[in-house]
Every structure is written in structure tokens, then in C-alpha cells.
Motif scaffolding. Structure first.
Motif, PDB file in Angstrom:
ATOM      1  N   ILE A   6       0.837  -1.193   0.000  1.00 23.50           N
ATOM      2  CA  ILE A   6       0.000   0.000   0.000  1.00 23.50           C
ATOM      3  C   ILE A   6       0.875   1.248   0.000  1.00 23.50           C
ATOM      4  CG2 ILE A   6      -1.872   1.214   1.147  1.00 23.50           C
ATOM      5  CD1 ILE A   6      -2.592  -1.379   2.530  1.00 23.50           C
ATOM      6  N   PRO A   7       0.801   2.069  -1.020  1.00 22.61           N
ATOM      7  CA  PRO A   7       1.592   3.308  -1.041  1.00 22.61           C
ATOM      8  C   PRO A   7       1.240   4.201   0.149  1.00 22.61           C
ATOM      9  CG  PRO A   7       0.644   2.843  -3.201  1.00 22.61           C
ATOM     10  CD  PRO A   7       0.007   1.902  -2.240  1.00 22.61           C
ATOM     11  N   ASN A   8       2.240   4.797   0.724  1.00 19.93           N
ATOM     12  CA  ASN A   8       2.070   5.730   1.842  1.00 19.93           C
ATOM     13  C   ASN A   8       1.480   5.092   3.093  1.00 19.93           C
ATOM     14  OD1 ASN A   8       2.963   7.886   0.134  1.00 19.93           O
ATOM     15  ND2 ASN A   8       0.886   8.011  -0.716  1.00 19.93           N
ATOM     16  N   SER A   9       1.462   3.761   3.152  1.00 20.03           N
ATOM     17  CA  SER A   9       0.996   3.078   4.354  1.00 20.03           C
ATOM     18  C   SER A   9       2.197   2.706   5.210  1.00 20.03           C
ATOM     19  CB  SER A   9       0.205   1.826   3.980  1.00 20.03           C
ATOM     20  OG  SER A   9      -0.264   1.163   5.134  1.00 20.03           O
ATOM     21  N   VAL A  10       1.912   2.190   6.415  1.00 15.65           N
ATOM     22  CA  VAL A  10       2.998   1.809   7.297  1.00 15.65           C
ATOM     23  C   VAL A  10       3.822   0.700   6.637  1.00 15.65           C
ATOM     24  CG1 VAL A  10       1.565   0.121   8.514  1.00 15.65           C
ATOM     25  CG2 VAL A  10       3.593   1.057   9.630  1.00 15.65           C
ATOM     26  N   PHE A  11       5.127   0.815   6.718  1.00 12.58           N
ATOM     27  CA  PHE A  11       6.014  -0.211   6.166  1.00 12.58           C
ATOM     28  C   PHE A  11       6.146  -1.337   7.182  1.00 12.58           C
ATOM     29  CE2 PHE A  11      10.249  -2.105   5.644  1.00 12.58           C
ATOM     30  CZ  PHE A  11      10.164  -2.515   4.315  1.00 12.58           C
ATOM     31  N   TRP A  12       5.972  -2.571   6.716  1.00 11.19           N
ATOM     32  CA  TRP A  12       6.053  -3.745   7.586  1.00 11.19           C
ATOM     33  C   TRP A  12       7.450  -4.337   7.485  1.00 11.19           C
ATOM     34  CZ3 TRP A  12       2.258  -8.511   7.016  1.00 11.19           C
ATOM     35  CH2 TRP A  12       2.450  -9.382   8.087  1.00 11.19           C
ATOM     36  N   PRO A  13       8.316  -4.095   8.463  1.00  9.38           N
ATOM     37  CA  PRO A  13       9.690  -4.603   8.374  1.00  9.38           C
ATOM     38  C   PRO A  13       9.741  -6.112   8.621  1.00  9.38           C
ATOM     39  CG  PRO A  13       9.482  -2.806   9.983  1.00  9.38           C
ATOM     40  CD  PRO A  13       8.112  -3.282   9.667  1.00  9.38           C
ATOM     41  N   GLU A  14      10.764  -6.732   8.095  1.00 10.19           N
ATOM     42  CA  GLU A  14      11.011  -8.127   8.435  1.00 10.19           C
ATOM     43  C   GLU A  14      11.334  -8.243   9.924  1.00 10.19           C
ATOM     44  OE1 GLU A  14      13.865 -10.187   5.967  1.00 10.19           O
ATOM     45  OE2 GLU A  14      13.398  -8.864   4.265  1.00 10.19           O
ATOM     46  N   TYR A  15      10.990  -9.390  10.483  1.00 12.45           N
ATOM     47  CA  TYR A  15      11.317  -9.651  11.888  1.00 12.45           C
ATOM     48  C   TYR A  15      12.781 -10.055  12.006  1.00 12.45           C
ATOM     49  CZ  TYR A  15      11.690 -12.088  16.343  1.00 12.45           C
ATOM     50  OH  TYR A  15      12.101 -12.496  17.592  1.00 12.45           O
ATOM     51  N   THR A  16      13.450  -9.524  13.019  1.00  8.52           N
ATOM     52  CA  THR A  16      14.778  -9.990  13.419  1.00  8.52           C
ATOM     53  C   THR A  16      14.798 -10.054  14.937  1.00  8.52           C
ATOM     54  OG1 THR A  16      15.795  -7.798  13.639  1.00  8.52           O
ATOM     55  CG2 THR A  16      15.824  -8.800  11.435  1.00  8.52           C
ATOM     56  N   VAL A  17      15.680 -10.855  15.501  1.00  5.15           N
ATOM     57  CA  VAL A  17      15.754 -10.945  16.961  1.00  5.15           C
ATOM     58  C   VAL A  17      16.229  -9.631  17.551  1.00  5.15           C
ATOM     59  CG1 VAL A  17      16.085 -13.435  17.018  1.00  5.15           C
ATOM     60  CG2 VAL A  17      18.073 -11.937  16.812  1.00  5.15           C
ATOM     61  N   GLU A  18      16.908  -8.822  16.758  1.00  3.62           N
ATOM     62  CA  GLU A  18      17.378  -7.531  17.258  1.00  3.62           C
ATOM     63  C   GLU A  18      16.228  -6.516  17.316  1.00  3.62           C
ATOM     64  OE1 GLU A  18      20.499 -10.011  15.811  1.00  3.62           O
ATOM     65  OE2 GLU A  18      18.859  -9.114  14.638  1.00  3.62           O
ATOM     66  N   SER A  19      15.430  -6.437  16.256  1.00  2.00           N
ATOM     67  CA  SER A  19      14.374  -5.416  16.205  1.00  2.00           C
ATOM     68  C   SER A  19      13.062  -5.896  16.822  1.00  2.00           C
ATOM     69  CB  SER A  19      14.114  -5.015  14.758  1.00  2.00           C
ATOM     70  OG  SER A  19      13.489  -6.084  14.047  1.00  2.00           O
ATOM     71  N   LYS A  20      12.750  -7.181  16.597  1.00  2.00           N
ATOM     72  CA  LYS A  20      11.484  -7.776  17.049  1.00  2.00           C
ATOM     73  C   LYS A  20      10.266  -7.024  16.510  1.00  2.00           C
ATOM     74  CE  LYS A  20      13.432  -9.819  21.249  1.00  2.00           C
ATOM     75  NZ  LYS A  20      14.820  -9.505  20.896  1.00  2.00           N
ATOM     76  N   ASP A  21      10.392  -6.452  15.320  1.00  2.00           N
ATOM     77  CA  ASP A  21       9.289  -5.694  14.734  1.00  2.00           C
ATOM     78  C   ASP A  21       8.136  -6.609  14.346  1.00  2.00           C
ATOM     79  OD1 ASP A  21      10.475  -3.185  14.925  1.00  2.00           O
ATOM     80  OD2 ASP A  21      11.459  -3.364  12.970  1.00  2.00           O
ATOM     81  N   MET A  22       6.928  -6.173  14.656  1.00  2.13           N
ATOM     82  CA  MET A  22       5.743  -6.889  14.222  1.00  2.13           C
ATOM     83  C   MET A  22       4.653  -5.891  13.863  1.00  2.13           C
ATOM     84  SD  MET A  22       4.153  -8.541  17.784  1.00  2.13           S
ATOM     85  CE  MET A  22       3.399  -9.856  16.855  1.00  2.13           C
ATOM     86  N   LEU A  23       3.804  -6.276  12.929  1.00  6.67           N
ATOM     87  CA  LEU A  23       2.676  -5.450  12.527  1.00  6.67           C
ATOM     88  C   LEU A  23       1.530  -5.682  13.499  1.00  6.67           C
ATOM     89  CD1 LEU A  23       1.590  -3.634  10.100  1.00  6.67           C
ATOM     90  CD2 LEU A  23       0.506  -5.752   9.292  1.00  6.67           C
ATOM     91  N   MET A  24       0.902  -4.605  13.962  1.00  2.34           N
ATOM     92  CA  MET A  24      -0.278  -4.746  14.806  1.00  2.34           C
ATOM     93  C   MET A  24      -1.487  -4.171  14.088  1.00  2.34           C
ATOM     94  SD  MET A  24      -1.201  -3.394  18.652  1.00  2.34           S
ATOM     95  CE  MET A  24      -1.795  -1.791  18.083  1.00  2.34           C
ATOM     96  N   LEU A  25      -2.500  -5.008  13.906  1.00  2.00           N
ATOM     97  CA  LEU A  25      -3.774  -4.558  13.375  1.00  2.00           C
ATOM     98  C   LEU A  25      -4.616  -4.067  14.543  1.00  2.00           C
ATOM     99  CD1 LEU A  25      -4.508  -7.490  10.894  1.00  2.00           C
ATOM    100  CD2 LEU A  25      -3.496  -5.269  10.391  1.00  2.00           C
ATOM    101  N   GLY A  26      -5.203  -2.874  14.407  1.00  5.11           N
ATOM    102  CA  GLY A  26      -5.871  -2.231  15.530  1.00  5.11           C
ATOM    103  C   GLY A  26      -7.194  -2.862  15.909  1.00  5.11           C
ATOM    104  N   GLU A  27      -7.802  -2.283  16.965  1.00  5.92           N
ATOM    105  CA  GLU A  27      -9.034  -2.830  17.511  1.00  5.92           C
ATOM    106  C   GLU A  27     -10.229  -2.591  16.612  1.00  5.92           C
ATOM    107  OE1 GLU A  27      -9.727  -1.714  21.538  1.00  5.92           O
ATOM    108  OE2 GLU A  27      -7.640  -1.967  22.131  1.00  5.92           O
ATOM    109  N   TRP A  28     -10.146  -1.618  15.709  1.00  6.20           N
ATOM    110  CA  TRP A  28     -11.268  -1.288  14.850  1.00  6.20           C
ATOM    111  C   TRP A  28     -10.841  -1.408  13.391  1.00  6.20           C
ATOM    112  CZ3 TRP A  28     -15.495  -0.749  17.721  1.00  6.20           C
ATOM    113  CH2 TRP A  28     -15.333  -0.377  19.051  1.00  6.20           C
ATOM    114  N   PRO A  29     -11.761  -1.777  12.502  1.00  3.52           N
ATOM    115  CA  PRO A  29     -11.392  -1.931  11.083  1.00  3.52           C
ATOM    116  C   PRO A  29     -10.784  -0.685  10.477  1.00  3.52           C
ATOM    117  CG  PRO A  29     -13.568  -2.875  11.517  1.00  3.52           C
ATOM    118  CD  PRO A  29     -13.158  -2.151  12.771  1.00  3.52           C
ATOM    119  N   TRP A  30     -11.156   0.470  11.013  1.00 11.04           N
ATOM    120  CA  TRP A  30     -10.627   1.712  10.442  1.00 11.04           C
ATOM    121  C   TRP A  30      -9.335   2.167  11.124  1.00 11.04           C
ATOM    122  CZ3 TRP A  30     -15.425   1.168  12.749  1.00 11.04           C
ATOM    123  CH2 TRP A  30     -15.525   1.637  14.061  1.00 11.04           C
TER     124      TRP A  30
END
Length: 542
Positions: free
Chosen positions: A491-515
Motif C-alpha cells: 500500500i503506497p504511503n501506508s505503514v512499512f512492515w519490516p522483516e522480523y529480526t531478533v534484534e528489532s522484534k518488529d511486528m505489525l499490529m492490526l488495531g481494535e477497529w477496522p478503520w
């Protein structure tokens, strides 16, 4: 190529780039039905909107008679003319208890059930090589079928994204497909449900090009037991995937802490006794000859995922020494896993739906005894007490998480929900991505959708609601782009979903509401308790 000529090609669908004429022009010249040639046979499907669907295609010999409880056998070459306009029957299901709105939902089942379905874009050109998504259904390895609206939904969404894909779903043997005992191990017939899935993947390699799919661009996708199946296909034969898939997508399922196939002996013995095979010299051969209704009645008497023992499942994959050579998590540690990019994630409150069957547990002492009876039969009291310490009775620490003192159905409800959700879903996922970080491309997510649902919160499978709604940025959109490009970011201009690494531990969180816009968080919640569970289940697999 003009659209009239296209219609001639579509009379025998051999699908790799979208037609360069308008949809309206194309539909004016489409044949009345889609037809595909497989071997020396013609299969006729149906058009539904912007998808062509071919349903109920057999991919294995019927596992009946002498082939019951046997490794699936491929069908011989196809011949003749076949209509592929209706789903095949589901495989025999385990009867679920009818309570709290839960009950059997499959209306038709048969032992002759090993069929699959193919959904393609309606308008395609000969020589197409579209990415392929193969979906494996969930249902606790006890129930479920390949019938789903996701075939049309997936193809439709892919066309709207200008990333057309082909969708395949298959039936596999549930309950009956996971017989476990020393007799099964000796016969080499363990994990038949997983082997059914594997044979379907071989079918895709052989035939999907006839539908316009690229056999080199297959992504396997599953939810719940289907996601666990995806993980186990990655571990099968010590990680040799035979080129059957190039990527994997797992929703609420990872390599679970399961032990040897002989750990299911008591359930096998129950079937043998209940069906009258206890006097037979070869009990497995005797079970093959038992009338279907008698065997089904015996299976239905065993505990299900909504019974008191809950996610300590009766019918589930186990290490059989052939298809899966060891405890699943030890295979991950040993690097015996297919080296393909994968996405894996969970809902925030995975355990709530499975905690309703234990509402009679109201004290810490009763919870301790429950763990001892089902989850930790060989553990010491001190080790079990450590679990109680990690998952306290305090409702503010329980699941649904983040709801304070709300949703406390009983004094132990949120505690049991938190434990089961972490033990079966969250901790195995974290173990998998930690072990594989730096060795293959990984993305992970957490869905908090529908957190407001009383007592359930962001319950097991609630992330599918986003997909059915088709929300922008839903997991289905991300899956389609991942299947096409081996990267979920689209998605252009949307949040970038980084790859997971043990150093960053980045994960995508989908919010409580569809919007709610997705955000990036760190996968560090309940760190100490999950680390303890990981080590505990490695020592005491089910």
C-alpha cells in the motif's frame, strides 16, 4: 488479441497475463462455461462473477475399504468428461458438543472425500503463469472442509489489486487422518491428513499450469489447524519441500509442542475396544473393516477441542518417524525446515474461545490439577506452580488482554484463556521466528481486531473478519501481494512492515477497529512467561 479470439481459447482454459480488453467486452464473448483439459479429460466448471471455479476434482484414490488408514494414493490419469460444479463431500468429522452455539456445521461427509477446488480469474490468456495460493482449512484437525467463500473473495481481491492469483483448496482427512499409536507407527501410516495435503500439493505441481498457474510460484496458506499444517509441511521430511511451494502464510498456528505418535496410544486403544477389534491379531487391519457408522460413533465419543481437556487435542499431528521425524520444535532447532519466506501471526486473545469448557475450575488448586491431568502429566508440582506464577489469577493480567477486570466469567476464566492462548499459539510462534531469524525472510503480526467482543476479545480467527470485510490493508491484501512478490508491503504511503529480526522484534499490529491504521510494535509482550512455556513444552510435549 481481440476478445472474440480470446473466447475461443477460453473454451479450453489454459491460462499468464490479464487480457488487454475491457471486462465488459470480454464478458460479451465468454463461453457459457469454463472448461479445462487435464490429461485426456475435460472438466467443466462455472463462472461466478469475475472468477471461474472448478469444484470437487478428485486428487487421490478414495481412501475406502483396504485404503482406509493408508497413505493416500494418486488418482490415475484423468479420462472422459467431468462436471466440476459442486464441492465434494467433507471427510468424516468428529462430532462437536452442541453448547454455546457450537456444534457440527458440516452437512455432508463421506470417506470418499479427497477432492480439491480451483478458482481462477475469469479472463486470462493462454500461457499465463499466475501466482498460486493453496489454502488449508482449520478446525482443530477434527472438523472442517475445503468449502469456503475465500476462493471467490481471494480471486476478486487480487483482480482489484491488479495482482491476479489462482486459489486452490483441498479436503484432507480430519480426526480419522490422525490415528496415533505404536501400531500406526510400525505400519508407517501416521499423519495421513498431512499426507493428503502433501499429495494435493503434488497435484498442483502437475496440473496447475493447465489453469494458468505457475507451479514455481505456490504459496501455502492456512488458519488455525491449517496454519499448523502449513508449518508442518515446512518441517516434513526434515525440511525437504520438493519444490512444492516457495512461501508460507500462517494465521494462528505454528509448529506446536507435540511428541511421539505413540503418545496417542490411549485413544487408539479406545477405538479398538469400542469397535470390537480388541481380539484381533492385527487391530489396524480390523479397524479398516469396521463399518463406517460404528467407527464414526467411536470417534464421536472421544474428547473434542471444546470438551473439558480443550486444546490438549485427541486427533492431532505427532512425530511419526517418517513424515515428521521428531518433536516439531526440535526439528526447528535442528534447522530441518524448508527455507522459504514466511509470514506468521496471532490474534491477541487466542485462548478465550477454548476456555468456556473449563468454567467449573474456580480455584488455583483446581487449575493446578487440570494442568497436571492434561498439559503436564510428567511435570513436577514445582514446575506447574511456576506456570501458575507466570499466569496469575489477577484478571487484569488475563485474556482478553487489556480489558482490566472486565470479562471475568469465572475466577479462573481469564487465567486459563491466557495460558492456553500462549501455550498453543503465541509461544510456538515466537519460538519459530526467534529460531529462524537471520536464516530466512520472516514477517510477524498481531491482530487486536474485535477486542470489544465480551469475554472473547480478539478471539481465535477474528482476523478473518477483516478479510471477509475486505478492509484496505487487511491480511488478505497482504497475502496476495506476498504470494506475487514474496514481500507483503504494497500500500503506497501506508505503514512499512519490516522483516522480523531478533534484534528489532518488529511486528505489525492490526488495531481494535477496522478503520484503525496498522502500526509497528515490538514482539516482547509477556516475555518471561512465554520463555518459560517454550522451555516447558520442549521438555514435556503433548
Amino acid at each position: 488479441m481481440n476478445c472474440l479470439l480470446l473466447a475461443t481459447f477460453l473454451a479450453v482454459l489454459v491460462l499468464p497475463s490479464l487480457v488487454r480488453c475491457t471486462t465488459q467486452q470480454a464478458f460479451q464473448h465468454l463461453p457459457s462455461v469454463p472448461i479445462v483439459k487435464l490429461d485426456d479429460a475435460l472438466f467443466t466448471g462455472t463462472f461466478i462473477g469475475d472468477a471461474a471455479q472448478f469444484l470437487g476434482i478428485p486428487f487421490a484414490k478414495p481412501p475406502i475399504g483396504s485404503l482406509r488408514f493408508q497413505v493416500p494414493q494418486p488418482v490415475p490419469s484423468y479420462e472422459g468428461s467431468h462436471t466440476a460444479v459442486a464441492h465434494g463431500p467433507a471427510c468424516p468429522q468428529q462430532k462437536l458438543p452442541i453448547r454455546r452455539g457450537i456444534g457440527r456445521v458440516i452437512t455432508e461427509s463421506s470417506e470418499d472425500c479427497l477432492t480439491l477446488n480451483v478458482f481462477t480469474p475469469t479472463v486470462i490468456l493462454p500461457g499465463s503463469k499466475l501466482p498460486v495460493v493453496v489454502y488449508i482449512f482449520g478446525g482443530g484437525f477434527e472438523t472442517g472442509s475445503s468449502q469456503s467463500e475465500f476462493g471467490n473473495i481471494t480471486v476478486h481481491k487480487s483482480l482489484k489489486m491488479h495482482e491476479p492469483v489462482i486459489y486452490v483448496s483441498m479436503n484432507y482427512r480430519v480426526a480419522w487422518g490422525f490415528l496415533a499409536s505404536k501400531e500406526v507407527k510400525q505400519a508407517g501410516t501416521g499423519n495421513l491428513g498431512l499426507r493428503d495435503q502433501r499429495l494435493a500439493l503434488h497435484w498442483v505441481q502437475k496440473y496447475i499450469s493447465s489453469f494458468g498457474g505457475d507451479p514455481a510460484k505456490v504459496t501455502i496458506w492456512g488458519e488455525s489447524a491449517g496454519a499448523i499444517s502449513v508449518a508442518l509441511q515446512m518441517l516434513a521430511y526434515d525440511g525437504n519441500n520438493d519444490g512444492l511451494f516457495r512461501a508460507a502464510f500462517m494465521q494462528s498456528g505454528s509448529p506446536t509442542p507435540m511428541g511421539d505418535i505413540t503418545n496417542g496410544q490411549r485413544y487408539y486403544d479406545f477405538l479398538v475396544d469400542t469397535t470390537g477389534c480388541n481380539e484381533a491379531i492385527d487391530t489396524l487391519e480390523c479397524l479398516r473393516a469396521v463399518p463406517q457408522e460404528i467407527l464414526q460413533a467411536a470417534v464421536d465419543k472421544t474428547p473434542s477441542m471444546f470438551s473439558y481437556q480443550s486444546l490438549d487435542l485427541v486427533w492431532m499431528p505427532r512425530a511419526d518417524g517418517i513424515f515428521l521425524t521428531d518433536n516439531f520444535q526440535r526439528l526447528v532447532q535442528q534447522g530441518k525446515i524448508a527455507n522459504v519466506p514466511f509470514i506468521t501471526g496471532d490474534c491477541d486473545d487466542e485462548g478465550t474461545a477454548f476456555a468456556f469448557s473449563t468454567t467449573n475450575i474456580t480455584t488455583s488448586e483446581e487449575f493446578h490439577e487440570y494442568l497436571k491431568a492434561y498439559w503436564a502429566r510428567n511435570a513436577t508440582d514445582e514446575e506447574i506452580d511456576r506456570i501458575l506464577l507466570m499466569y496469575p489469577q489477577d484478571p487484569t493480567a488475563g485474556s482478553p488482554f487489556g480489558t482490566g477486570t472486565r470479562d471475568q466469567l469465572t475466577p479462573q476464566f481469564k487465567r486459563i484463556a491466557a495460558f492456553q492462548g500462549d501455550a498453543v499459539f503465541q509461544a510456538p510462534r515466537r519460538f519459530l521466528i526467534y529460531e529462524r531469524s537471520g536464516k530466512q525472510k520472516i514477517w510477524t503480526y498481531l491482530s487486536k481486531g474485535l477486542k470489544v467482543v465480551p469475554f472473547l476479545g480478539a478471539y481465535h480467527s477474528s482476523d478473518f473478519v477483516y478479510e471477509k470485510w475486505g478492509m484496505q490493508g487487511s491480511l488478505l491484501h497482504l497475502l496476495i501481494h506476498f504470494a506475487a512478490h514474496l514481500d507483503p508491503n504494497w500500500i503506497p504511503n501506508s505503514v512499512f512492515w519490516p522483516e522480523y529480526t531478533v534484534e528489532s522484534k518488529d511486528m505489525l499490529m492490526l488495531g481494535e477497529w477496522p478503520w484503525s491504521a496498522p502500526t509497528i510494535i515490538q514482539d516482547t509482550y509477556r516475555k518471561e512467561s512465554m520463555e518459560y512455556l517454550i522451555n516447558f513444552t520442549l521438555t514435556y510435549p503433548l
